[in-house]
Each structure stands twice: as C-alpha cells, then as structure tokens.
Motif scaffolding. Structure first.
Motif, short mmCIF file in Angstrom:
data_model
loop_
_atom_site.label_atom_id
_atom_site.label_comp_id
_atom_site.label_asym_id
_atom_site.label_seq_id
_atom_site.Cartn_x
_atom_site.Cartn_y
_atom_site.Cartn_z
N LEU A 1 0.80 -1.22 0.00
CA LEU A 1 0.00 0.00 0.00
C LEU A 1 0.84 1.27 0.00
CD1 LEU A 1 -2.01 -1.57 2.78
CD2 LEU A 1 -3.14 -0.83 0.70
N THR A 2 0.46 2.20 -0.85
CA THR A 2 1.13 3.50 -0.87
C THR A 2 0.36 4.45 0.02
OG1 THR A 2 1.67 3.07 -3.16
CG2 THR A 2 1.87 5.35 -2.44
N MET B 1 -3.05 5.66 7.10
CA MET B 1 -2.39 4.61 6.32
C MET B 1 -1.27 3.97 7.13
SD MET B 1 -3.61 3.77 3.75
CE MET B 1 -3.39 2.56 2.56
N GLU C 1 -15.01 1.18 1.90
CA GLU C 1 -15.82 1.44 0.71
C GLU C 1 -15.23 0.73 -0.52
OE1 GLU C 1 -16.22 5.63 0.10
OE2 GLU C 1 -17.05 5.95 2.10
N SER C 2 -16.04 0.65 -1.57
CA SER C 2 -15.57 0.04 -2.83
C SER C 2 -14.34 0.77 -3.34
CB SER C 2 -16.65 0.17 -3.90
OG SER C 2 -17.61 -0.78 -3.70
N GLY C 3 -13.37 -0.01 -3.78
CA GLY C 3 -12.18 0.58 -4.40
C GLY C 3 -11.19 1.20 -3.43
N ALA C 4 -11.42 1.04 -2.12
CA ALA C 4 -10.54 1.70 -1.15
C ALA C 4 -9.22 0.95 -0.98
CB ALA C 4 -11.25 1.81 0.20
N GLY C 5 -9.19 -0.34 -1.37
CA GLY C 5 -7.94 -1.09 -1.26
C GLY C 5 -8.08 -2.31 -0.35
N LYS C 6 -9.29 -2.83 -0.20
CA LYS C 6 -9.49 -3.97 0.73
C LYS C 6 -8.74 -5.22 0.26
CE LYS C 6 -14.03 -3.72 0.45
NZ LYS C 6 -14.11 -2.54 -0.43
N GLU C 7 -8.80 -5.46 -1.05
CA GLU C 7 -8.11 -6.66 -1.55
C GLU C 7 -6.59 -6.50 -1.40
OE1 GLU C 7 -9.44 -8.40 -5.20
OE2 GLU C 7 -7.54 -9.45 -5.49
N LEU C 8 -6.12 -5.29 -1.61
CA LEU C 8 -4.68 -5.04 -1.48
C LEU C 8 -4.24 -5.25 -0.03
CD1 LEU C 8 -2.80 -4.26 -3.73
CD2 LEU C 8 -2.96 -1.88 -3.01
N ASP D 1 -14.07 -12.02 -1.05
CA ASP D 1 -14.47 -10.63 -1.31
C ASP D 1 -15.98 -10.58 -1.46
OD1 ASP D 1 -14.18 -7.99 -1.70
OD2 ASP D 1 -13.25 -8.11 -3.68
N LEU E 1 -0.02 8.78 -4.30
CA LEU E 1 -0.72 7.70 -4.99
C LEU E 1 -0.84 8.01 -6.48
CD1 LEU E 1 -3.77 6.57 -2.84
CD2 LEU E 1 -2.17 5.08 -4.03
N VAL F 1 -9.59 4.63 -4.57
CA VAL F 1 -8.35 4.55 -5.35
C VAL F 1 -8.63 4.00 -6.75
CG1 VAL F 1 -5.98 3.71 -5.36
CG2 VAL F 1 -7.12 4.13 -3.19
N ARG F 2 -9.63 3.12 -6.86
CA ARG F 2 -9.93 2.60 -8.20
C ARG F 2 -10.37 3.73 -9.10
NH1 ARG F 2 -13.19 -1.28 -7.21
NH2 ARG F 2 -11.60 -2.88 -7.08
N GLU G 1 -7.40 5.67 -10.19
CA GLU G 1 -6.71 4.94 -11.27
C GLU G 1 -7.37 5.20 -12.62
OE1 GLU G 1 -4.99 0.78 -9.38
OE2 GLU G 1 -6.92 0.76 -10.38
N1 LIG Z 1 -2.89 2.27 -0.92
C1 LIG Z 1 -2.84 1.87 -2.19
N2 LIG Z 1 -1.68 1.94 -2.86
C2 LIG Z 1 -1.61 1.56 -4.15
N3 LIG Z 1 -2.66 1.10 -4.87
C3 LIG Z 1 -3.83 1.00 -4.25
C4 LIG Z 1 -3.99 1.36 -2.87
N4 LIG Z 1 -5.26 1.13 -2.52
C5 LIG Z 1 -5.88 0.64 -3.60
N5 LIG Z 1 -5.03 0.56 -4.65
C6 LIG Z 1 -5.38 0.10 -6.01
O1 LIG Z 1 -6.73 0.48 -6.24
C7 LIG Z 1 -7.45 -0.55 -6.90
C8 LIG Z 1 -8.61 -0.99 -6.03
O2 LIG Z 1 -8.11 -1.66 -4.89
P1 LIG Z 1 -8.80 -2.98 -4.32
O3 LIG Z 1 -9.26 -3.88 -5.41
O4 LIG Z 1 -7.89 -3.55 -3.29
O5 LIG Z 1 -10.08 -2.30 -3.64
P2 LIG Z 1 -11.33 -3.00 -2.93
O6 LIG Z 1 -11.63 -2.16 -1.76
O7 LIG Z 1 -11.03 -4.45 -2.70
O8 LIG Z 1 -12.45 -2.83 -4.03
P3 LIG Z 1 -13.88 -3.58 -4.13
O9 LIG Z 1 -14.68 -3.12 -2.96
O10 LIG Z 1 -14.44 -3.07 -5.39
O11 LIG Z 1 -13.60 -5.04 -4.13
C9 LIG Z 1 -6.46 -1.67 -7.15
O12 LIG Z 1 -5.96 -1.56 -8.45
C10 LIG Z 1 -5.36 -1.43 -6.14
O13 LIG Z 1 -4.13 -1.90 -6.61
#
Ligand SMILES: Nc1ncnc2c1ncn2[C@@H]1O[C@H](COP(=O)(O)OP(=O)(O)OP(=O)(O)O)[C@@H](O)[C@H]1O
Length: 460
Positions: free
Chosen positions: A137-138, A144, A166-173, A236, A318, A354-355, A358
């Motif tokens: 994570l960045t 953070m 929330e969606s796209g916040a980076g949960k999978e990362l 997920d 980021l 973050v999505r 991107e």
């Molecule tokens: N802190 C971070 N640093 C770098 N890249 C990030 C960071 N957080 C999220 N991303 C990037 O943003 C995108 C969305 O992250 P991720 O899939 O982990 O989100 P999510 O919360 O799991 O989304 P969803 O709820 O839709 O499943 C990915 O491409 C991920 O690499």
C-alpha cells in the motif's frame, strides 16, 4: 540453514505433554514442557522459543493469561492455544488477545504439524528478510501508517480478518499484503468474489466435487479451499454469500475440514480465511441477511480501510505512483501532474476511491497530448454534490437526505458515514487530541472512544 527450533508446551495433563513432545521431537523441535503458568513464565524469562503451545485450563490460571503475557513480554513469539472441542468462543477470544492460532482437542496430529510449521516459518520471517517485505500500500497519512502497522502485526497471526471499507478503497490489497508478509507467502493467495459466482456453482467452486456427483461433473474437482492449501482464501463481497453457503463456510472454518459435493468423507484443510465487503456487515446481520455465527467467526479482527477522501495527504503520492505504473505498462514516459491538477485531485471526493483515481489517471494519460497533465485533462466529475455527508455537516445548500440515503443502501450506513466524517474532521482540527475533540463534540471521552472503535477509526 536455520538454527535449532524450540517449543514451550504448557499443559497439566502428562499424556498431552508426552504426545506433543513426541510429535514435535519428530519434527526436530526441542521441547520444554511445564505444567502451569508460573513455571511457564519462569522458563520464558530464561530462554527463547520458536513457538508456544498452551492448554486453556491450567491449575494456576488459564491460556488466555499466557497469551496476554507473551504479547506483552515476547510479542514475536507465536503462541497457539489448545481448546476443548467446539469451544469456539475461547478460540476467538484468544486470537483477539493475540494468539497465533488454536487447535481443538482431541489434537489432530496432522493439523498440529501444519500449525507448528506455519508458526516456525513466521518466527523465521521475523528474523530474516523483514525489510524487503513491505505492504503493497502506498500512503504516508496517519491512517495509512496505522493500517500498515496493523497489517504487519496481523500477518504473523492466523486469525480471520474482516476488512471493511468502501468500494475501491484497497481492501483486496490489504488482504494480499497480510498474506505476502506472513508465513504463508510462498503458498497461494486466492481471491473469491462471492457475488460473481453463480449460486448453483458456489458449493462445488469452494469445496470441489467428485466425478458423477451431478450432471456435468465429468471429473473430480479440487475446489478453491484445496487449491489454496497452505495459503490464504480471501472472500471478497462476503455479504453476497447465500445463507445456505454461509452455513457450509462456517463449518469449513470451524472444523478446518471440507466435504466436496458427492464425497463420502471430509478432507482437512489448512487455509487462512480473510474476507471483505463494502457493505456494513453488522447491518447485514441485523437485517437477517448474514448469519450472526459466521460474522462472529470471520470478524475476529476487523481492519477498516479509510476512504480516500479521509486521507487526502495520500492522493499526490498515490497519483504519481499510479501514473508511473500506467505509463510503464504502456511503454511510454511518465507524464507529470501539474500543481493545479494535484490540488484538484486533492479536493475531489472520490466516491470510487483509489480505483476511481486509477481510472481518472488512465483516461487522462490516454487523452492528454502533452507531457504535463493539467486539471482539465482529468475531467473530474462535478464534485459539488459529493461527499454526501459533508452537506448536512457544513453545507449551506438544500440537501436531499432521502436521495443520499438511497445511495448508501441503508439509513444506518448513511448515518455512520456522516458520523465518520464529523469525527474525522473534528479530530483533524484538534490534531487527533481526543480529549479536545470530545469537548468540541459535546460528548464524553468514553463516548468518543466507543464511536471511534465502532467505526474502526481507532485501531491503535
Ligand atoms: N494504498 C494503495 N496503494 C496503491 N494502490 C492501491 C492502494 N489502494 C488501492 N489501490 C489500487 O486500487 C485498486 C482498487 O483496490 P482494491 O481492489 O484492493 O479495492 P477494494 O476495496 O477491494 O475494491 P472492491 O470493494 O471493489 O472489491 C487496485 O488496483 C489497487 O491496486
């Protein structure tokens, strides 16, 4: 080669001590056994161990006390508790207190060996290449840094973690980082999107099937649990699992066994389970959409990934990093972002987190014809109506509360979002001095602490 390994076994039953000594001895682990808490503390002060296994009920105390003592005095030592069969509460309490894992009686020796190997690998990781293993994570914001800190601690444990945000916040990362930094990193990390697998295929996808068990089952299938053996399964959008599958998942996690569709017997599995959803899982439980017992089992540790608009300090770093990635995968030089473009990004609310950042950068990179991306190249959506919660807090215009609520899925989620926004703003204005913030908000310190915990804003 690695140094010799040692285990501390704490159990008042001589038979169990002997069984563990023999099993660990065969794994070339030197074992020191004691009968009670006092003896254990003495030995812990005298020498180092690679792992500690403790019974729950001890003559002069309990295993939880040992877990807490080790967390305090030997935080790098993995400790696993031995619990009575079916005593899930104790297992969960001990993992919340910092236990690495648990094993139920009667002790299954194969499961014990796997547990010990994982624990020993975790200790070895601690002492070897820690520096080159960083979370993916960045971000340098306070939120953070706290998150990264928690990830580093949780990577060592085997406890289930529920990642909210929330969606796209980076949960999978976050889930991937927990896996990559832990002792399972050389085994698979498999992410399963629970909402994307057709309902009728879910059971066979997760647990596998035997040939001929249903029309179309032309050959045996291992299923994701077994594909992830030794590694991590990340569920997920776990809130989207149908109720009947929730029962089966609960059983798999609790018993550490799976039964493929059509199979006569169960197979032992060794998989760490992590999960996430953008929905509020507590709300899903109270609405009867998610089983309380599964929630309790998955939510041993909760990690909240803050929305990007609550950590604006991270946006610039980021954005630069993402832009570099986008450019390098296109084999092109990285354009720069103008100061105004960065400010515009910092002032945008990013409902897609973050999505969305991107996507905005990807589009700007593709369409921009110069080496500097300007504000207008970003085509930021008109951010006036966002974020929904700030309007009722500080805005002067008319607010469509009803519409905002609909966008959040439930009134509770919407109200929580508003509460989160108010707390973050107030804390920021008081430089995170909670006493001052509580005063400003007109609540007691206790009440503020409770609210921060409830919203996952106070992980330290
Ligand atoms: N802190 C971070 N640093 C770098 N890249 C990030 C960071 N957080 C999220 N991303 C990037 O943003 C995108 C969305 O992250 P991720 O899939 O982990 O989100 P999510 O919360 O799991 O989304 P969803 O709820 O839709 O499943 C990915 O491409 C991920 O690499």
């Amino acid at each position: 080669m690695s140094e010799s390994k040692t285990a501390l076994v704490i159990d008042d039953e001589p038979d169990i001590r002997e069984l563990l000594e023999i099993t660990l001895g065969r794994m070339h682990i030197e074992t020191f056994s004691v009968e009670n808490v006092a003896q254990a503390k003495r030995l812990l002060a005298e020498r180092d161990f690679s792992i500690c296994l403790t019974d729950m009920k001890l003559p002069d105390g309990n295993g939880l006390e040992i877990v807490e003592y080790i967390q305090l005095h030997h935080p790098r030592l993995p400790v696993a508790v031995i619990t009575a069969h079916g005593n899930v509460d104790i297992a969960i309490d001990s993992m919340k207190a910092g236990a690495f894992d648990f094993i139920s009686k009667p002790v299954d020796l194969t499961a014990l060996r796997k547990l010990v190997n994982t624990a020993v690998r975790a200790t070895e990781l601690e002492t070897t290449n820690r520096e080159d293993k960083q979370p993916l994570l960045t971000g340098e914001s306070r939120a953070m840094k706290q998150l990264v800190n928690s990830i580093q601690k949780l990577a060592r444990s085997q406890a289930p973690v529920y990642v909210s945000g929330e969606s796209g916040a980076g949960k999978e990362l976050v889930a991937r980082s927990i896996h990559n930094l832990g002792p399972r990193s050389n085994k698979p990390f498999i992410a399963v999107n629970c909402g994307a697998i057709p309902r009728e295929l879910l059971e066979s996808e997760l647990f596998g099937h035997v040939k001929g068990s249903f029309t179309g089952a032309h050959q045996d299938k291992a299923g994701l649990f077994r594909a992830a053996e030794g590694g991590t399964l990340f569920f997920d959008e776990v809130a989207d699992l149908p109720l009947d599958m929730q029962v089966k998942l609960l059983r798999a996690i609790q018993e550490k066994k799976v039964r493929p569709v059509g199979a006569e017997s169960e197979t032992a599995t060794d998989v760490r389970v992590l999960c996430a959803t953008h929905k509020n899982l507590e709300n899903e439980v109270s609405r009867g959409h998610f089983r309380q017992d599964l929630f309790y089992r998955l939510n041993v540790i909760q990690l909240n990934v803050p929305a990007l608009r609550h950590r604006k300090e991270d946006i610039s770093a980021l954005a630069c990093e993402l832009l570099e990635k986008i450019a390098s995968s296109a084999g092109a030089p990285t354009p720069t972002l103008s100061g105004n473009a960065i400010s515009a990004l910092e002032n945008y609310s990013f409902p897609g987190n973050v999505r969305e950042l991107e996507n905005i950068l990807e589009r700007a990179f593709t369409l921009c014809e110069h080496d500097t991306i300007q504000t207008e190249d970003l085509h930021l959506p008109d951010s006036a109506p966002k974020p929904p919660p700030s309007s009722p807090v500080g805005g002067g215009g008319k607010v469509d509360y009803y519409q905002n609520c609909l966008e959040h899925g439930s009134i509770d989620e919407y109200l929580e979002e508003i509460e989160r926004e108010i707390l973050c703003k107030t804390l920021e204005s008081c430089r995170w001095n909670k006493t001052q913030a509580a005063k400003k908000l007109g609540v007691t310190f206790r009440s503020l602490r409770y609210r921060l915990q409830k919203l996952g804003l106070d992980k330290e």
